[in-house]
Motif scaffolding. Structure first.
Motif, mmCIF file in Angstrom:
data_model
loop_
_atom_site.group_PDB
_atom_site.id
_atom_site.type_symbol
_atom_site.label_atom_id
_atom_site.label_comp_id
_atom_site.label_asym_id
_atom_site.label_seq_id
_atom_site.Cartn_x
_atom_site.Cartn_y
_atom_site.Cartn_z
ATOM 1 N N SER A 1 46.132 35.429 38.257
ATOM 2 C CA SER A 1 44.769 35.348 37.739
ATOM 3 C C SER A 1 44.515 36.325 36.587
ATOM 4 O O SER A 1 43.586 36.138 35.808
ATOM 5 C CB SER A 1 43.753 35.556 38.863
ATOM 6 N N SER B 1 36.203 31.269 45.666
ATOM 7 C CA SER B 1 35.269 32.247 46.209
ATOM 8 C C SER B 1 34.223 32.650 45.170
ATOM 9 O O SER B 1 34.412 32.481 43.963
ATOM 10 C CB SER B 1 36.031 33.481 46.668
ATOM 11 N N ALA C 1 46.161 27.765 42.837
ATOM 12 C CA ALA C 1 46.202 28.949 43.701
ATOM 13 C C ALA C 1 47.658 29.386 43.902
ATOM 14 O O ALA C 1 48.559 28.553 43.989
ATOM 15 C CB ALA C 1 45.548 28.650 45.038
ATOM 16 N N LEU D 1 35.984 26.096 38.041
ATOM 17 C CA LEU D 1 36.625 26.846 39.129
ATOM 18 C C LEU D 1 36.055 26.411 40.469
ATOM 19 O O LEU D 1 34.843 26.262 40.621
ATOM 20 C CB LEU D 1 36.420 28.356 38.939
ATOM 21 N N GLY E 1 31.487 28.659 47.563
ATOM 22 C CA GLY E 1 31.411 28.324 48.979
ATOM 23 C C GLY E 1 30.049 27.884 49.449
ATOM 24 O O GLY E 1 29.153 27.546 48.674
ATOM 25 N N GLN F 1 41.248 18.714 44.778
ATOM 26 C CA GLN F 1 40.529 19.590 43.852
ATOM 27 C C GLN F 1 41.004 19.367 42.413
ATOM 28 O O GLN F 1 40.192 19.351 41.484
ATOM 29 C CB GLN F 1 40.752 21.069 44.224
HETATM 30 P P1 NDP Z 1 39.976 32.722 45.465
HETATM 31 O O1 NDP Z 1 38.607 32.394 45.071
HETATM 32 O O2 NDP Z 1 40.468 34.087 45.185
HETATM 33 O O3 NDP Z 1 40.986 31.679 44.789
HETATM 34 C C1 NDP Z 1 40.618 30.491 44.125
HETATM 35 C C2 NDP Z 1 41.313 30.415 42.772
HETATM 36 O O4 NDP Z 1 40.764 31.410 41.912
HETATM 37 C C3 NDP Z 1 42.806 30.691 42.829
HETATM 38 O O5 NDP Z 1 43.465 29.904 41.875
HETATM 39 C C4 NDP Z 1 42.871 32.150 42.461
HETATM 40 O O6 NDP Z 1 44.116 32.530 41.960
HETATM 41 C C5 NDP Z 1 41.808 32.219 41.396
HETATM 42 N N1 NDP Z 1 41.289 33.559 41.125
HETATM 43 C C6 NDP Z 1 40.970 34.530 42.010
HETATM 44 N N2 NDP Z 1 40.490 35.604 41.382
HETATM 45 C C7 NDP Z 1 40.492 35.327 40.072
HETATM 46 C C8 NDP Z 1 40.140 36.051 38.897
HETATM 47 N N3 NDP Z 1 39.665 37.281 38.947
HETATM 48 N N4 NDP Z 1 40.291 35.459 37.696
HETATM 49 C C9 NDP Z 1 40.788 34.224 37.619
HETATM 50 N N5 NDP Z 1 41.145 33.487 38.680
HETATM 51 C C10 NDP Z 1 41.001 34.021 39.896
HETATM 52 O O7 NDP Z 1 40.127 32.383 46.994
HETATM 53 P P2 NDP Z 1 41.098 32.980 48.118
HETATM 54 O O8 NDP Z 1 42.294 32.129 48.190
HETATM 55 O O9 NDP Z 1 41.355 34.445 47.947
HETATM 56 O O10 NDP Z 1 40.187 32.766 49.392
HETATM 57 C C11 NDP Z 1 39.169 33.712 49.690
HETATM 58 C C12 NDP Z 1 37.905 33.040 50.138
HETATM 59 O O11 NDP Z 1 37.411 32.202 49.102
HETATM 60 C C13 NDP Z 1 38.037 32.092 51.315
HETATM 61 O O12 NDP Z 1 38.090 32.747 52.528
HETATM 62 C C14 NDP Z 1 36.793 31.251 51.124
HETATM 63 O O13 NDP Z 1 35.669 31.934 51.612
HETATM 64 C C15 NDP Z 1 36.689 31.132 49.625
HETATM 65 N N6 NDP Z 1 37.274 29.853 49.150
HETATM 66 C C16 NDP Z 1 36.441 28.829 48.878
HETATM 67 C C17 NDP Z 1 36.940 27.607 48.507
HETATM 68 C C18 NDP Z 1 36.046 26.479 48.218
HETATM 69 O O14 NDP Z 1 36.437 25.330 48.378
HETATM 70 N N7 NDP Z 1 34.842 26.714 47.726
HETATM 71 C C19 NDP Z 1 38.379 27.359 48.408
HETATM 72 C C20 NDP Z 1 39.188 28.528 48.676
HETATM 73 C C21 NDP Z 1 38.637 29.708 49.053
HETATM 74 P P3 NDP Z 1 45.203 33.267 42.907
HETATM 75 O O15 NDP Z 1 45.510 32.359 44.038
HETATM 76 O O16 NDP Z 1 46.351 33.472 41.986
HETATM 77 O O17 NDP Z 1 44.566 34.560 43.352
#
Ligand code: NDP
Length: 457
Positions: free
Chosen positions: A190, A210, A159, A207, A233, A139
Motif C-alpha cells: 500500500s 476499512s 489485498a 477502494l 464497512g 470486488q
Molecule cells: P484494509 O482496509 O487494510 O485493506 C483493504 C485494501 O486496502 C487492501 O488492498 C489493502 O492493501 C489496502 N490498503 C490498506 N491500507 C492502505 C493505505 N494506507 N493506502 C493504500 N491502500 C491501503 O483491510 P484489512 O485487510 O486490514 O482488514 C481490516 C478490517 O477492514 C476488517 O476487519 C474489516 O473491518 C475491514 N474490511 C472491510 C471490507 C469491506 O468489504 N468493506 C473488506 C475488508 C476489510 P494491503 O492488503 O496490502 O494492506
C-alpha cells in the motif's frame, strides 16, 4: 524491491505461494503501458467492448470451480459460497455488456439558443481499484467491468493476502481480450499507492476496505483532485418486527450474519429484535448457530470456514471479550479453538446495548449480536444510532409495514425480508462512515465517466 506478497492458507497456516512485488521502476513501466493502451482502447467500438465483457463472463462461468477452490485456499471461503461469488460476478460483467448501448447513449436536451444540445459520456483515463480480500473476484469485477465498459482502463491493487486470486483474475481479463495496459495488476504494497494516484494517467480511484484505508486513499485522491468512490464497512441492522415469522427471521439473520464467515461489509451485524419475540428469537437462533458446521472450506456442506487471517481473528476475539466485559452475554462460541489456522467459531452475543463494542464497532467475523428494541420506533432509533450506513434489513410479515420502516433507516441499501444482497441492476454503496459513491447499475457506470455537455448554437 525484495518485498513479497505471501499467500497463506488460513485453514492450516501453510504457505501456498509467494509473489515478488514490483519495484518503483517496474510500476513506472506498467503506468507507461497503461498510458499507451488507453487512447487505443477507448477507440474500440461498443460492440468490441461488449464482446470482451461477454468473454470475461463466460470464462468466469467456465472456470468457476478453479476460482472457488483458489478463493477457499487463499481466504477460507466455503466452496459453495465461492461458486455463488463467481455467479454474481459473471452477472455483473454481462449486465454491463448487455446494457452498454443504453448506458453510453447520447441524450438530447431542448435548450434555449441551441441548435443541438447533448449529454455525451466519455471515459476519463485509468481507474485504480484498491481491493479487499473478502470477495476477491466480485470486488474486482464490480469496479473493473463498468470502467472498461465505458472505455476507461483499469489498474488493480489487490489485498496482499490474495495474490493468487489477483493473478488468476488478471489471466481471465487478459484471456477475454483486456490485455496488459487495459487491465493491469500492480502487485505492490500500500506504500506505493500515493505515487500511483499522482500519476497523470490515473483519473479515478475506488477502494473497498476499512475506514482507515479509505480515509488515507481518499485523502491522497483529494490532494490530487481525482474523484473517488469508497465502500467501507458497516454495522448493518437487521430489524425483526413484532409480526415477523420467527423461524424465517432466524434463517434470514443467520444467512445475513454468517455468510462468508461473517466477513462481509453489508452483513447483518446487529440483530435488532422486538421485545415481544426477542426471547423466542434468541433461543432458536442459538440452537441453529450451535448446529452450524465449521470445517475445511473445501469439504461438503460446510457453513463456516476459517477467517481470512489470524491477526483479524485475534482482533475479533478481543472485540468479543470487550463486549462481554461491557455487559453482553456470550451464548455460544467465543473461544479460539485449539487448532492451526485462523478459526473462530460461530458466536452469539445477547444483551447487546447501545455503547457496547458489539453495537458500536464493526465485528468482521462470525459473531451475531442480539439487541432488544422496545417497539418499532425504538428499533429504528437503535438502527440509526450508528456511525455507518451501508445496508439494512427489515423482517416483517406485513411487507408494506416492513418497507415503511426500512425507508426510515439511514442506509444506502434497504431490504425487506432478505439480507442485503448485491444485484448487477441495483446500486451498491452507503452513507455516513460507510463511504460515498455507488457501484453496480448505471450509477456505478457513471462514477468514472466524463458526463459531458456539448452545446451547438
Ligand atoms: P484494509 O482496509 O487494510 O485493506 C483493504 C485494501 O486496502 C487492501 O488492498 C489493502 O492493501 C489496502 N490498503 C490498506 N491500507 C492502505 C493505505 N494506507 N493506502 C493504500 N491502500 C491501503 O483491510 P484489512 O485487510 O486490514 O482488514 C481490516 C478490517 O477492514 C476488517 O476487519 C474489516 O473491518 C475491514 N474490511 C472491510 C471490507 C469491506 O468489504 N468493506 C473488506 C475488508 C476489510 P494491503 O492488503 O496490502 O494492506
Amino acid at each position: 524491491s525484495n518485498k513479497t506478497l505471501t499467500a497463506t492458507n488460513p485453514a492450516n497456516d501453510k504457505v501456498l505461494n509467494e509473489y515478488a512485488t514490483l519495484s518503483k521502476d517496474e510500476v513506472q513501466q506498467k503506468l507507461e503501458q497503461t498510458r499507451t493502451a488507453y487512447p487505443q482502447y477507448r477507440q474500440l467500438s461498443l460492440e468490441d467492448r461488449a464482446k470482451r465483457l461477454h468473454a470475461l463472463a463466460d470464462l468466469i462461468d467456465q472456470r468457476q470451480q478453479d476460482i472457488a477452490t483458489l478463493i477457499a485456499h487463499e481466504m477460507g471461503k466455503p466452496y459453495q459460497q465461492g461458486i455463488s461469488e463467481t455467479q454474481i460476478s459473471s452477472s455483473i460483467a454481462r449486465f454491463y455488456a448487455d446494457n452498454l448501448p443504453t448506458l453510453m447513449e447520447t441524450e438530447q436536451r431542448d435548450v434555449e439558443g441551441a441548435v443541438r444540445a447533448k449529454i455525451v459520456k466519455d471515459p476519463i483515463g485509468a481507474v485504480l481499484g484498491v481491493m479487499p480480500w473478502n470477495y476477491p473476484l466480485y470486488q474486482v469485477i464490480r469496479f473493473a467491468t463498468p470502467a472498461l465498459a465505458g472505455g476507461n482502463v483499469c489498474l488493480m491493487k489487490h489485498a496482499s493476502n490474495v495474490p493468487g486470486c489477483a493473478e488468476l483474475i488478471t489471466q481471465l481479463f487478459h484471456e477475454a481480450g483486456f490485455e496488459d495496459g487495459v487491465f493491469t495488476w500492480l502487485p505492490v504494497g500500500s506504500e506505493m499507492i500515493e505515487d500511483i494516484i499522482n500519476d497523470p494517467v490515473v483519473q479515478g480511484v475506488t477502494l473497498t476496505g476499512s475506514e482507515e484505508a479509505g480515509r488515507k486513499v481518499a485523502e491522497q485522491a483529494g490532494a490530487a483532485l481525482k474523484p473517488s468512490v469508497l465502500e467501507l464497512g458497516g454495522i448493518d441492522p437487521l430489524i425483526v418486527l413484532d409480526d415477523a415469522d420467527i423461524e424465517r427471521a432466524v434463517d434470514l439473520a443467520i444467512a445475513g450474519r454468517f455468510d462468508n464467515t461473517g466477513q462481509s461489509c453489508a452483513a447483518s451485524k446487529r440483530l435488532i429484535v422486538d421485545k415481544s419475540i426477542a426471547e423466542d428469537f434468541s433461543r432458536r437462533l442459538i440452537e441453529k448457530v450451535k448446529d452450524m458446521r465449521m470445517d475445511d472450506p473445501l469439504s461438503e456442506g460446510v457453513d463456516i470456514g476459517p477467517m481470512s487471517r489470524k491477526d483479524l481473528r485475534d482482533d475479533l476475539h478481543d472485540q468479543v471479550q470487550r463486549a462481554i466485559k461491557a455487559g453482553a452475554k456470550l451464548e455460544c462460541g467465543g473461544e479460539i479453538p485449539d487448532r492451526e489456522g485462523a478459526w473462530y467459531p460461530p458466536t452469539v452475543l445477547t444483551n447487546v446495548t447501545q455503547g457496547n463494542p458489539a453495537f458500536n464497532e464493526e465485528l468482521f467475523g462470525p459473531v451475531a449480536s442480539v439487541v432488544v428494541a422496545e417497539n418499532e420506533a425504538h428499533a429504528i432509533e437503535l438502527a440509526n444510532d450508528c456511525p455507518y450506513g451501508l445496508g439494512s434489513t427489515v423482517v416483517a410479515k406485513d411487507d408494506e409495514r416492513g418497507e415503511r420502516v426500512s425507508r426510515q433507516l439511514e442506509a444506502g441499501m434497504s431490504f425487506v425480508n432478505r439480507p442485503t444482497t448485491p444485484f448487477a441492476q441495483l446500486p451498491f454503496g452507503g452513507v455516513k462512515g460507510s463511504g460515498y459513491g455507488r457501484e453496480q447499475s448505471e450509477y456505478g457506470f457513471g462514477a468514472f465517466m466524463n458526463i459531458r455537455t456539448v452545446y451547438v448554437a
